[in-house]
Scaffold this motif. Structure first.
Motif, short mmCIF file in Angstrom:
data_model
loop_
_atom_site.label_atom_id
_atom_site.label_comp_id
_atom_site.label_asym_id
_atom_site.label_seq_id
_atom_site.Cartn_x
_atom_site.Cartn_y
_atom_site.Cartn_z
N MET A 1 32.19 48.99 37.29
CA MET A 1 31.90 48.07 38.40
C MET A 1 32.62 48.54 39.64
O MET A 1 33.79 48.87 39.63
N SER A 2 31.92 48.59 40.74
CA SER A 2 32.53 49.04 41.98
C SER A 2 33.49 48.00 42.50
O SER A 2 33.39 46.83 42.16
N PRO A 3 34.47 48.42 43.33
CA PRO A 3 35.40 47.44 43.88
C PRO A 3 34.70 46.46 44.78
O PRO A 3 33.58 46.70 45.24
N PRO A 4 35.31 45.30 45.04
CA PRO A 4 34.66 44.29 45.87
C PRO A 4 34.25 44.86 47.21
O PRO A 4 34.98 45.63 47.84
N SER A 5 33.04 44.52 47.63
CA SER A 5 32.59 44.98 48.94
C SER A 5 33.45 44.35 50.01
O SER A 5 34.00 43.29 49.83
N ARG A 6 33.56 45.02 51.13
CA ARG A 6 34.44 44.55 52.17
C ARG A 6 33.79 44.81 53.52
O ARG A 6 32.82 45.53 53.63
N PRO A 7 34.34 44.24 54.59
CA PRO A 7 33.76 44.48 55.90
C PRO A 7 33.79 45.96 56.26
O PRO A 7 34.53 46.74 55.68
N THR A 8 33.01 46.32 57.23
CA THR A 8 32.95 47.73 57.64
C THR A 8 34.25 48.15 58.28
O THR A 8 35.09 47.35 58.67
N GLY A 9 34.44 49.47 58.44
CA GLY A 9 35.65 49.98 59.05
C GLY A 9 36.69 50.30 58.01
O GLY A 9 36.39 50.63 56.87
N GLU A 10 37.94 50.20 58.40
CA GLU A 10 39.05 50.56 57.54
C GLU A 10 39.74 49.33 56.98
O GLU A 10 40.96 49.33 56.80
N SER A 11 39.02 48.28 56.73
CA SER A 11 39.62 47.05 56.24
C SER A 11 40.24 47.24 54.87
O SER A 11 39.74 48.00 54.04
N LEU A 12 41.31 46.50 54.62
CA LEU A 12 42.00 46.51 53.33
C LEU A 12 42.20 45.09 52.85
O LEU A 12 42.41 44.17 53.65
N LEU A 61 45.73 36.73 60.08
CA LEU A 61 46.26 37.21 58.80
C LEU A 61 45.86 36.29 57.64
O LEU A 61 46.31 36.49 56.51
N ALA A 62 45.04 35.30 57.91
CA ALA A 62 44.66 34.32 56.87
C ALA A 62 43.40 34.72 56.12
O ALA A 62 42.97 33.99 55.23
N VAL A 63 42.83 35.88 56.43
CA VAL A 63 41.57 36.30 55.80
C VAL A 63 41.83 37.23 54.63
O VAL A 63 42.93 37.78 54.48
N ASP A 64 40.82 37.41 53.79
CA ASP A 64 40.98 38.25 52.60
C ASP A 64 41.10 39.73 52.94
O ASP A 64 41.79 40.47 52.24
N ALA A 72 48.62 46.48 59.82
CA ALA A 72 49.89 47.01 60.32
C ALA A 72 50.84 45.88 60.69
O ALA A 72 52.06 45.97 60.44
N HIS A 73 50.30 44.82 61.26
CA HIS A 73 51.12 43.66 61.62
C HIS A 73 51.73 43.02 60.38
O HIS A 73 52.93 42.72 60.34
N LEU A 74 50.91 42.81 59.34
CA LEU A 74 51.39 42.22 58.10
C LEU A 74 52.44 43.12 57.45
O LEU A 74 53.49 42.65 56.98
N ASP A 75 52.17 44.40 57.41
CA ASP A 75 53.12 45.35 56.83
C ASP A 75 54.47 45.27 57.56
O ASP A 75 55.53 45.24 56.93
N ALA A 76 54.41 45.20 58.89
CA ALA A 76 55.64 45.13 59.67
C ALA A 76 56.41 43.84 59.40
O ALA A 76 57.65 43.85 59.30
N LEU A 77 55.69 42.73 59.28
CA LEU A 77 56.35 41.45 59.01
C LEU A 77 57.14 41.50 57.70
O LEU A 77 58.28 41.03 57.63
N ILE A 78 56.53 42.08 56.67
CA ILE A 78 57.19 42.12 55.37
C ILE A 78 58.37 43.10 55.40
O ILE A 78 59.46 42.80 54.89
N ARG A 79 58.17 44.25 56.01
CA ARG A 79 59.26 45.25 56.06
C ARG A 79 60.44 44.74 56.90
O ARG A 79 61.60 44.97 56.55
N GLU A 80 60.14 44.04 57.98
CA GLU A 80 61.21 43.47 58.80
C GLU A 80 61.99 42.41 58.05
O GLU A 80 63.17 42.16 58.35
N SER A 81 61.35 41.80 57.07
CA SER A 81 62.01 40.75 56.28
C SER A 81 62.75 41.32 55.08
O SER A 81 63.29 40.54 54.28
N GLY A 82 62.78 42.64 54.94
CA GLY A 82 63.40 43.26 53.78
C GLY A 82 64.81 42.79 53.49
O GLY A 82 65.11 42.35 52.36
N PRO A 83 65.75 42.87 54.46
CA PRO A 83 67.12 42.41 54.19
C PRO A 83 67.20 40.95 53.77
O PRO A 83 67.97 40.58 52.88
N ARG A 84 66.37 40.09 54.40
CA ARG A 84 66.39 38.68 54.06
C ARG A 84 65.82 38.47 52.65
O ARG A 84 66.30 37.62 51.90
N LEU A 85 64.80 39.23 52.28
CA LEU A 85 64.24 39.12 50.94
C LEU A 85 65.24 39.59 49.89
O LEU A 85 65.34 39.01 48.80
#
Length: 456
Positions: A1-12, A61-64, A72-85
């Motif tokens: 089975m192929s992975p779930p279809s997603r919007p066009t472009g480089e979406s993840l 950031l609320a979409v699938d 990149a924004h989400l990645d930065a938010l999590i990495r910036e929170s590294g010490p607190r996590l």
């Protein structure tokens, strides 16, 4: 089975972005991670999404699926929170140690302490001098708050014979004193629901405030609930569906019982549940039980609620059932009824999203293919769920609305109602996706095992 279809472009997928960013934080997060290094489901649910991502403040950031900039924004938010996590993980280890020393056993530590630990990490950083005493104090405070709000306490409360007899009598009286069902009026409720959904589903639409308010003020949710007690037909414009849309397994909801126990795997339909089963779900799913009333208060209010129309007190939540029912009967993830009349903008938005799912695409192929299911019916059963999507949708919607009713959290406007309705649709879709993936993994493992050469 192929992975779930997603919007066009480089979406993840957002989940993939979170996983990658989390793994990039390095060691020190073991108490918040699974054996493979990914964040625990509760870590994502209780810490990452509400406290770091905060989708309500960052709706992009609320979409699938996320575009490059959003990822990149989400990645930065999590990495910036590294010490607190990392500090959060250390506090969690400390609180668990204090919990054991105090002999506290009630509740799931992750549910009880994850968010508290993040707060401690934000305020104090990593544990230092005096941290043991602070951890002990937090555990004691949580225990005092949660005490009286656990399934064990509920079971003990409802085990008393005299109390059970009194509650059973109150249920009988409440059920017998229900107001009679109206002769008609559900058609007007469903028609107005379509108007609200047509506005809510539009891009950037906040719904039709006047139509939604009219539904609440006219008591259309109460009206539908009382109609279900009289076994109506044709409520939703489709004679092939029961008026209750699977909220009960009977023709009409039965008189609720007190009950003695519950199991997540065998819960009945919502309107068939006992007092115990209704409150079991609330107590099991509450991340902050201290915000709930104590068990005696919960039970006392649930007696009346279980005898109320649709098993809910708040009229705005009952109206949400009407809106949800109108949406549910038009859900069509397989795209087999595109020409059906009465579709609203909300239907088109939800159905379009669902049909992009690879699991829906495969199920559609199975539906139109005359060939038998090659995997013994496992995926055929999952395909069947997509032929009757209204059942899972209404069940999950009711549970969510019931949880809000217990907390006196009404839906003030159409936008709030649509957020719940659309959120349930996304939740049902994602749950189905996860079950398809799980089935495929199991089938692949079985096939691989069968293909291995056996030693003599």
């Amino acid at each position: 089975m192929s992975p779930p279809s997603r919007p066009t472009g480089e979406s993840l997928p957002r989940a993939m972005v979170i996983d990658r960013a989390w793994r990039g934080l390095g060691p020190g997060l073991e108490s918040l991670s699974g054996p493979g290094g990914a964040p625990l489901t509760r870590t994502v649910k209780l810490i990452v999404l509400p406290l770091i991502v905060r989708p309500a403040l960052s709706p992009e950031l609320a979409v699938d699926f996320l575009g490059p900039a959003q990822a990149a924004h989400l990645d930065a938010l999590i990495r910036e929170s590294g010490p607190r996590l990392e500090a959060t993980a250390q506090w969690f280890t400390l609180l668990k140690r204090a919990r054991r020393a105090l002999g506290v056993v009630a509740g799931n530590p992750q549910d009880l302490y994850f968010q508290r630990c993040f707060e401690l990490a934000t305020e104090h950083g990593a544990p230092s001098d005096g941290a043991d005493a602070l951890a002990r104090s937090v555990v004691e405070d949580v225990a005092d708050a949660v005490g009286g709000r656990t399934v064990d306490v509920l079971k003990e409360h409802l085990a008393d014979a005299s109390r059970r007899a009194r509650l059973d009598g109150e249920l009988a009286t409440g059920w017998e004193s229900r107001r009679p069902a109206p002769a008609d009026g559900t058609a007007a409720a469903v028609a107005l629901a379509a108007e609200v959904l047509d506005a809510c589903g539009a891009p950037g639409g906040a719904g039709n405030p006047a139509a939604y308010v009219s539904m609440v003020e006219a008591g259309y949710g109460d009206l539908l609930g009382r109609a279900l007690w009289a076994h109506p037909s044709g409520v939703w414009g489709r004679d092939d569906l029961p008026a209750h849309l699977g909220l009960t397994e009977r023709q009409v909801p039965p008189r609720p019982e007190v009950g003695r126990g519950a199991s997540t795997a065998t819960l009945p339909a919502p309107l068939d549940r006992t007092l115990f089963e209704r409150l079991f779900v609330v107590l099991q799913s509450s991340a902050r039980r201290e915000e709930l009333a104590t068990v005696p208060e919960l039970v006392g209010r649930e007696v009346g609620r279980s005898c109320a129309p649709l098993g809910l007190y708040d009229e705005s939540l009952r109206v949400a059932v009407v809106l949800g029912g109108r949406l549910a009967v038009g859900l069509d993830p397989l795209g087999t009824g595109e020409s059906a009349p009465g579709r609203t903008t909300a239907h088109r938005a939800v159905n379009s999203r669902w049909r992009r799912e690879a699991s829906a695409l495969r199920a559609r192929r199975m539906t139109v293919s005359p060939r038998p299911d090659p995997d013994g019916g496992v995926l055929e059963a999952l395909a069947q769920d997509l032929r009757t999507p209204w059942a899972a949708y209404m069940r999950r919607l009711w549970v969510r609305l019931h949880g809000r009713d217990v907390r006196d959290a009404s839906l003030r406007d159409a936008a709030s109602a649509w957020a719940v309705l659309d959120g349930v649709a996304r939740s049902v879709m994602m749950d189905h996706r996860a079950r398809v993936r799980s089935a495929l993994r199991a089938l692949s493992a079985t096939a691989a095992e069968a293909a291995e050469p056996r030693s003599a």
